[in-house]
Write a protein that holds these residues in place. Structure first.
Motif, PDB file in Angstrom:
ATOM      1  N   ASP A   1     -13.579   3.203   3.585  1.00 17.23           N
ATOM      2  CA  ASP A   1     -12.408   2.448   4.043  1.00 17.23           C
ATOM      3  C   ASP A   1     -12.130   1.245   3.159  1.00 17.23           C
ATOM      4  O   ASP A   1     -10.986   0.946   2.840  1.00 17.23           O
ATOM      5  CB  ASP A   1     -12.621   1.961   5.487  1.00 17.23           C
ATOM      6  CG  ASP A   1     -12.566   3.098   6.485  1.00 17.23           C
ATOM      7  OD1 ASP A   1     -11.956   4.133   6.164  1.00 17.23           O
ATOM      8  OD2 ASP A   1     -13.131   2.955   7.580  1.00 17.23           O
TER       9      ASP A   1
ATOM     10  N   LEU B   1      -4.800   2.356  -0.709  1.00 13.22           N
ATOM     11  CA  LEU B   1      -4.543   3.741  -0.308  1.00 13.22           C
ATOM     12  C   LEU B   1      -4.420   3.931   1.200  1.00 13.22           C
ATOM     13  O   LEU B   1      -4.312   5.049   1.673  1.00 13.22           O
ATOM     14  CB  LEU B   1      -5.662   4.653  -0.842  1.00 13.22           C
ATOM     15  CG  LEU B   1      -5.758   4.773  -2.366  1.00 13.22           C
ATOM     16  CD1 LEU B   1      -6.982   5.597  -2.751  1.00 13.22           C
ATOM     17  CD2 LEU B   1      -4.505   5.393  -2.950  1.00 13.22           C
ATOM     18  N   GLY B   2      -4.476   2.842   1.971  1.00 10.56           N
ATOM     19  CA  GLY B   2      -4.300   2.994   3.409  1.00 10.56           C
ATOM     20  C   GLY B   2      -5.581   3.333   4.151  1.00 10.56           C
ATOM     21  O   GLY B   2      -6.676   3.326   3.585  1.00 10.56           O
ATOM     22  N   TYR B   3      -5.444   3.657   5.427  1.00  8.74           N
ATOM     23  CA  TYR B   3      -6.567   3.842   6.334  1.00  8.74           C
ATOM     24  C   TYR B   3      -6.395   5.147   7.115  1.00  8.74           C
ATOM     25  O   TYR B   3      -5.268   5.472   7.470  1.00  8.74           O
ATOM     26  CB  TYR B   3      -6.602   2.647   7.307  1.00  8.74           C
ATOM     27  CG  TYR B   3      -7.735   2.667   8.280  1.00  8.74           C
ATOM     28  CD1 TYR B   3      -8.965   2.114   7.942  1.00  8.74           C
ATOM     29  CD2 TYR B   3      -7.589   3.262   9.530  1.00  8.74           C
ATOM     30  CE1 TYR B   3     -10.011   2.137   8.839  1.00  8.74           C
ATOM     31  CE2 TYR B   3      -8.640   3.288  10.427  1.00  8.74           C
ATOM     32  CZ  TYR B   3      -9.847   2.719  10.071  1.00  8.74           C
ATOM     33  OH  TYR B   3     -10.886   2.757  10.958  1.00  8.74           O
TER      34      TYR B   3
ATOM     35  N   LYS C   1      -9.145  13.509  -0.950  1.00 11.04           N
ATOM     36  CA  LYS C   1      -7.981  14.257  -1.443  1.00 11.04           C
ATOM     37  C   LYS C   1      -7.714  13.930  -2.915  1.00 11.04           C
ATOM     38  O   LYS C   1      -7.564  14.828  -3.745  1.00 11.04           O
ATOM     39  CB  LYS C   1      -6.760  13.883  -0.587  1.00 11.04           C
ATOM     40  CG  LYS C   1      -5.452  14.527  -1.002  1.00 11.04           C
ATOM     41  CD  LYS C   1      -5.351  15.924  -0.443  1.00 11.04           C
ATOM     42  CE  LYS C   1      -4.596  16.834  -1.377  1.00 11.04           C
ATOM     43  NZ  LYS C   1      -4.906  18.235  -1.202  1.00 11.04           N
ATOM     44  N   LEU C   2      -7.644  12.628  -3.238  1.00 12.71           N
ATOM     45  CA  LEU C   2      -7.324  12.241  -4.613  1.00 12.71           C
ATOM     46  C   LEU C   2      -8.474  12.562  -5.568  1.00 12.71           C
ATOM     47  O   LEU C   2      -8.260  12.810  -6.753  1.00 12.71           O
ATOM     48  CB  LEU C   2      -6.962  10.752  -4.673  1.00 12.71           C
ATOM     49  CG  LEU C   2      -5.708  10.367  -3.874  1.00 12.71           C
ATOM     50  CD1 LEU C   2      -5.474   8.872  -3.936  1.00 12.71           C
ATOM     51  CD2 LEU C   2      -4.471  11.105  -4.376  1.00 12.71           C
TER      52      LEU C   2
ATOM     53  N   THR D   1      -2.799  15.296   4.147  1.00 12.05           N
ATOM     54  CA  THR D   1      -3.716  14.206   4.497  1.00 12.05           C
ATOM     55  C   THR D   1      -2.887  13.040   5.032  1.00 12.05           C
ATOM     56  O   THR D   1      -1.911  12.641   4.399  1.00 12.05           O
ATOM     57  CB  THR D   1      -4.483  13.762   3.232  1.00 12.05           C
ATOM     58  OG1 THR D   1      -5.161  14.889   2.700  1.00 12.05           O
ATOM     59  CG2 THR D   1      -5.483  12.664   3.536  1.00 12.05           C
TER      60      THR D   1
ATOM     61  N   PRO E   1     -10.470  10.539   4.125  1.00 16.39           N
ATOM     62  CA  PRO E   1      -9.656  11.708   3.765  1.00 16.39           C
ATOM     63  C   PRO E   1      -8.821  11.508   2.493  1.00 16.39           C
ATOM     64  O   PRO E   1      -8.751  12.409   1.664  1.00 16.39           O
ATOM     65  CB  PRO E   1      -8.741  11.885   4.989  1.00 16.39           C
ATOM     66  CG  PRO E   1      -9.450  11.209   6.111  1.00 16.39           C
ATOM     67  CD  PRO E   1     -10.228  10.093   5.504  1.00 16.39           C
ATOM     68  N   ILE E   2      -8.234  10.329   2.325  1.00 18.25           N
ATOM     69  CA  ILE E   2      -7.362  10.132   1.167  1.00 18.25           C
ATOM     70  C   ILE E   2      -8.183  10.035  -0.131  1.00 18.25           C
ATOM     71  O   ILE E   2      -7.794  10.592  -1.159  1.00 18.25           O
ATOM     72  CB  ILE E   2      -6.406   8.911   1.361  1.00 18.25           C
ATOM     73  CG1 ILE E   2      -5.383   8.806   0.232  1.00 18.25           C
ATOM     74  CG2 ILE E   2      -7.137   7.594   1.472  1.00 18.25           C
ATOM     75  CD1 ILE E   2      -4.247   9.768   0.341  1.00 18.25           C
TER      76      ILE E   2
ATOM     77  N   VAL F   1      -2.394   9.136   5.926  1.00 18.90           N
ATOM     78  CA  VAL F   1      -2.914   7.768   5.742  1.00 18.90           C
ATOM     79  C   VAL F   1      -2.023   6.769   6.449  1.00 18.90           C
ATOM     80  O   VAL F   1      -0.799   6.836   6.378  1.00 18.90           O
ATOM     81  CB  VAL F   1      -2.991   7.282   4.278  1.00 18.90           C
ATOM     82  CG1 VAL F   1      -4.288   7.632   3.657  1.00 18.90           C
ATOM     83  CG2 VAL F   1      -1.815   7.696   3.464  1.00 18.90           C
ATOM     84  N   ASP F   2      -2.666   5.827   7.106  1.00 17.91           N
ATOM     85  CA  ASP F   2      -1.966   4.779   7.832  1.00 17.91           C
ATOM     86  C   ASP F   2      -1.942   3.524   6.961  1.00 17.91           C
ATOM     87  O   ASP F   2      -2.993   3.007   6.587  1.00 17.91           O
ATOM     88  CB  ASP F   2      -2.733   4.518   9.135  1.00 17.91           C
ATOM     89  CG  ASP F   2      -1.990   3.587  10.057  1.00 17.91           C
ATOM     90  OD1 ASP F   2      -1.074   2.892   9.585  1.00 17.91           O
ATOM     91  OD2 ASP F   2      -2.337   3.546  11.247  1.00 17.91           O
ATOM     92  N   THR F   3      -0.754   3.052   6.628  1.00 14.48           N
ATOM     93  CA  THR F   3      -0.669   1.851   5.787  1.00 14.48           C
ATOM     94  C   THR F   3      -0.376   0.603   6.615  1.00 14.48           C
ATOM     95  O   THR F   3      -0.263  -0.488   6.068  1.00 14.48           O
ATOM     96  CB  THR F   3       0.452   2.005   4.734  1.00 14.48           C
ATOM     97  OG1 THR F   3       1.704   2.130   5.407  1.00 14.48           O
ATOM     98  CG2 THR F   3       0.230   3.217   3.861  1.00 14.48           C
TER      99      THR F   3
ATOM    100  N   THR G   1       0.838  -1.208   0.000  1.00 20.10           N
ATOM    101  CA  THR G   1       0.000   0.000   0.000  1.00 20.10           C
ATOM    102  C   THR G   1       0.872   1.257   0.000  1.00 20.10           C
ATOM    103  O   THR G   1       0.641   2.193  -0.772  1.00 20.10           O
ATOM    104  CB  THR G   1      -0.912  -0.001   1.239  1.00 20.10           C
ATOM    105  OG1 THR G   1      -1.721  -1.170   1.181  1.00 20.10           O
ATOM    106  CG2 THR G   1      -1.794   1.218   1.281  1.00 20.10           C
TER     107      THR G   1
ATOM    108  N   ILE H   1       1.344   4.407  -2.903  1.00 21.46           N
ATOM    109  CA  ILE H   1       1.220   5.846  -2.677  1.00 21.46           C
ATOM    110  C   ILE H   1       2.522   6.572  -3.053  1.00 21.46           C
ATOM    111  O   ILE H   1       2.496   7.595  -3.742  1.00 21.46           O
ATOM    112  CB  ILE H   1       0.807   6.138  -1.221  1.00 21.46           C
ATOM    113  CG1 ILE H   1      -0.545   5.467  -0.941  1.00 21.46           C
ATOM    114  CG2 ILE H   1       0.709   7.641  -0.973  1.00 21.46           C
ATOM    115  CD1 ILE H   1      -0.945   5.442   0.513  1.00 21.46           C
TER     116      ILE H   1
END
Lengths: 358, 358
Positions: free
Chosen positions: B179, B187-189, B197-198, A184, B193-194, A186-188, A82, A86
């Protein structure tokens, strides 16, 4: 503090001076595509300590870092699929990517959970600076605690004490920046332990049930429940479900709830981790507990659900994404009736249920 | 009248949150995920789960109280706590702490429904008395649209304290769809928001996606079907485009976001036309989405109905919204009488009244 006004012709000189300050453990205010950031050498403990005394009340926050590219990031954090997606496609840009840290930075940079936020600012001067410096610098915003996001050097000076200002060594002044939102985040790290299409469960000897449509799923629930219904109220009955996104794990639970005369609407437990419903079978009152481990970072997080109590009669428990927690919860399932089920998508509405009753 | 100071606790799901309000004004509002609270209060523990409310709660109470600048706990008028809906063991931590505090400080205890908090989050004001949502005077009756990772609900509010659930999701919540689609796109967690954004640079018309249940004769929603449609769709696209798949992610994000916003708006408009609310308020994590805010405002303007959204910090779970619900309960005299038997109730809805309140 020295303030250097950025012009078209002095970029090299500014980079040179900024690097001198950073190498000496100093603090540099710098522009980015979002707001003004404050940079300290993220590998130097003295520099980070100085930054934390500038941030005063912010000692309870982890610090994100700025660096040039994925290769440089890989030295400090673990980059999974992930994160790679990005980095490769959306950076540089106003996104902070959180990964597992490799513990190579000064103390106070990574979070106490061992995670690290990384930024690649879409701002050429800073990318050039980082390329030359070859070490990551902090990418936290330059405001003092809980003051407004700084879009000019004046925003910073107006909202800091003399004592704080004395800690700043250099400011790169690019004038007033356009007001853009902070990056922004993001937690991967949720993706570290399993991927979307995780394998199915292993069985000693499986039985197969084919369902053509939702009615077939309901029939399957009837059939499987008839095999365990004698134990209702005596032992906990635990359904371990495994299957891709959209396989119909929640549908299975909806039909089970119907069988158990649950009146409330059964909805996805992904966010709350566990939902519970009152129901009954015959004259026995039961609690249907619907669990989803999708958002668990690690199996032991099921402890937050009080598993000793959870896997007791008269509870009937459904666990979605069971593979994630199966081994860990074994210790709580010794006295329970366990039904393992793989749901395989064979068509738009058709499913193959593979199951085993332990 | 003497000002009412309320300290409120919310531990309904992931976050431990504590806030202090003076009437409807926020003096402090602490959310554990925005703080590396382990660092400040406990040091590093290996394999630290993120949802250990028990380890967070004392630290959060301390920080919230300190930042309220009240100085003396005896100044407080009451203690409030979320008693449901949510995750049972998590709620338990908040309820226990609130009971202890109320006992210790000899203060009244107020039990708050988490969904009432989201419903009233647009009523919150800053320390200086400025309404965060820009709402001058609330008008009744109104409609609240609460959209988060765990809930998607339309609530009819006759007056503060009188609520009717008129529509809800029958499967997944809207935030959960964000999610899970973010997961499909790697794209993560969290996904909201992500994706938002995109989506800024994407074409919302590029990929036609379903608006599930748009023609159903109720005000309910479904997002499970949309999730599954996205799964098949992205698998096909990935196969077809190979490495180029990443280039379509912004368009896909925009198209998906549009499908969610439309699905919500279709039912909200339908309910608004039929029932004629004087205003619409939104709340919950997904209400931070800019596209949702702007499209709701524009579309409901045609019906002459103003739309109010909370400040972004008050969208996701927080204790300030619990405190404001508690403030109105306090004015109505709704305090917990039988503290010994007062307990969490994880599966209540906005319509549930506590036995003492009936």
């Amino acid at each position: 503090m020295k303030i250097l006004r950025l012009t078209k012709n002095n970029q090299k000189e500014i980079i040179h001076q900024a690097i001198e300050v950073l190498a000496a453990g100093g603090l540099v205010i710098y522009p980015t595509e979002t707001c003004y950031g404050i940079g300290a050498d993220a590998t130097s403990q003295a520099a980070i300590d100085k930054l934390l005394s500038y941030k005063t009340k912010r000692k309870d926050k982890a610090l994100s870092i700025a660096l040039t590219d994925k290769t440089m990031a890989a030295k400090y954090v673990e980059i999974n699929k992930t994160a790679k997606n990005i980095y490769d496609n959306f950076l540089p840009g106003p996104i902070t990517v959180v990964s597992r840290g490799k513990h190579k930075l000064a103390e106070g940079v990574e979070s106490s959970m061992g995670t690290q936020g990384v930024r690649i600012p879409n701002y050429q001067l800073i990318l050039d600076l980082l390329k030359e410096y070859k070490k990551p610098i902090t990418a936290t915003s330059a405001n003092a605690s809980y003051k407004k996001t700084p879009y000019s050097i004046a925003d910073i000076l107006d909202n800091t004490s003399k004592k704080q200002q004395a800690l700043l060594d250099l400011a790169i002044d690019a004038g007033r920046l356009p007001k853009r939102k902070p990056s922004t985040v993001v937690d991967t790290t949720l993706d570290n332990i399993y991927i979307l299409r995780e394998g199915s469960m292993d069985f000693k000897s499986e039985t197969v049930f084919l369902a053509q449509d939702l009615k077939g799923t309901e029939n399957f629930v009837e059939k499987i429940f008839s095999k365990v219904q004698k134990q209702v109220g005596k032992k906990a009955i635990v359904f371990l479900l495994q299957g891709d996104l959209g396989a119909g794990k929640t549908h299975f639970t909806k039909y089970l709830a119907k069988k158990l005369k649950v009146k409330d609407m059964v909805v996805s437990p992904t966010f709350t981790l566990c939902r519970e419903y009152k129901g009954h079978f015959g004259r026995k009152s039961i609690l249907l507990k619907h669990i989803d481990s999708y958002r668990f970072y690690e199996a032991s997080e099921i402890e937050a659900l009080d598993p000793k109590d959870l896997f007791q009669a008269p509870n009937i428990v459904v666990v979605e994404w069971a593979n994630k927690v199966k081994e860990y919860i074994d210790q709580y399932l010794q006295k329970a009736v366990v039904v393992k089920i793989n749901i395989v998508v064979t068509g738009e509405t058709s499913r193959r249920f593979e199951y085993e009753i332990e | 009248m003497k000002p009412v100071y309320i300290l409120a606790i919310d531990t309904s799901c992931d976050d431990t949150s504590v806030a202090v309000l003076k009437n409807d004004r926020v003096l402090s509002n602490i959310v554990s995920s925005q703080l590396d609270i382990h660092r400040e209060w406990g040091g590093v523990v290996p394999n630290l789960a993120r949802r250990e409310h028990e380890k967070m709660i004392d630290g959060c109470v301390k920080v919230a109280f300190k930042r309220s600048a009240l100085k003396d706990m005896k100044k407080l008028t009451a203690i409030a706590v979320t008693y449901g809906p949510g995750l049972a063991p998590a709620l338990q931590v908040g309820v226990t702490k609130a009971k202890d505090l109320a006992e210790e400080l000899k203060l009244p205890l107020i039990a708050v429904n988490h969904m009432e908090g989201h419903t009233l989050s647009t009523f919150l004001k800053s320390k200086e008395g400025k309404n965060y949502a820009g709402m001058k005077k609330p008008k009744f009756p109104f409609m609240a649209v609460c959209v988060s990772g765990g809930h998607t609900e339309i609530i009819w509010v006759e007056k503060i304290g009188s609520y009717k659930l008129i529509g809800q999701t029958v499967d997944d919540a809207a935030g959960e769809a964000f999610d899970k689609v973010a997961r499909m796109l790697e794209l993560g967690y969290p996904g909201g928001p992500i994706i938002s954004k995109l989506a800024e640079t994407g074409d919302p018309q590029r990929y036609p996606l379903p608006r599930p249940m748009k023609d159903s004769h109720d005000y309910n929603f479904s997002f499970s079907g949309l999730k599954t449609a996205c799964l098949y769709n992205t698998n096909d696209l990935r196969e077809k485009l190979g490495k180029k798949f990443a280039t379509i992610i912004p368009d896909y994000c925009a198209s998906f976001q549009e499908a969610v916003v439309d699905s919500l708006l279709i039912k909200v408009q339908k309910a608004a036309k039929k029932l004629g609310p004087k205003m619409i308020v939104i709340g919950g994590g997904v209400s931070a989405n800019n596209r949702l805010r702007s499209k709701f405002r524009a579309s409901l303007k045609d019906l002459g109905i103003p739309v109010y959204a909370p400040s972004k910090k008050m969208c996701t779970d927080n204790a300030a919204m619990i405190a404001i619900a508690a403030y109105y309960k306090f004015l109505r005299g709704e305090i917990v009488k039988d503290r010994i038997h007062f307990q969490r109730d994880p599966s209540i809805t906005i319509e549930t009244l506590r036995s003492e309140e009936k």
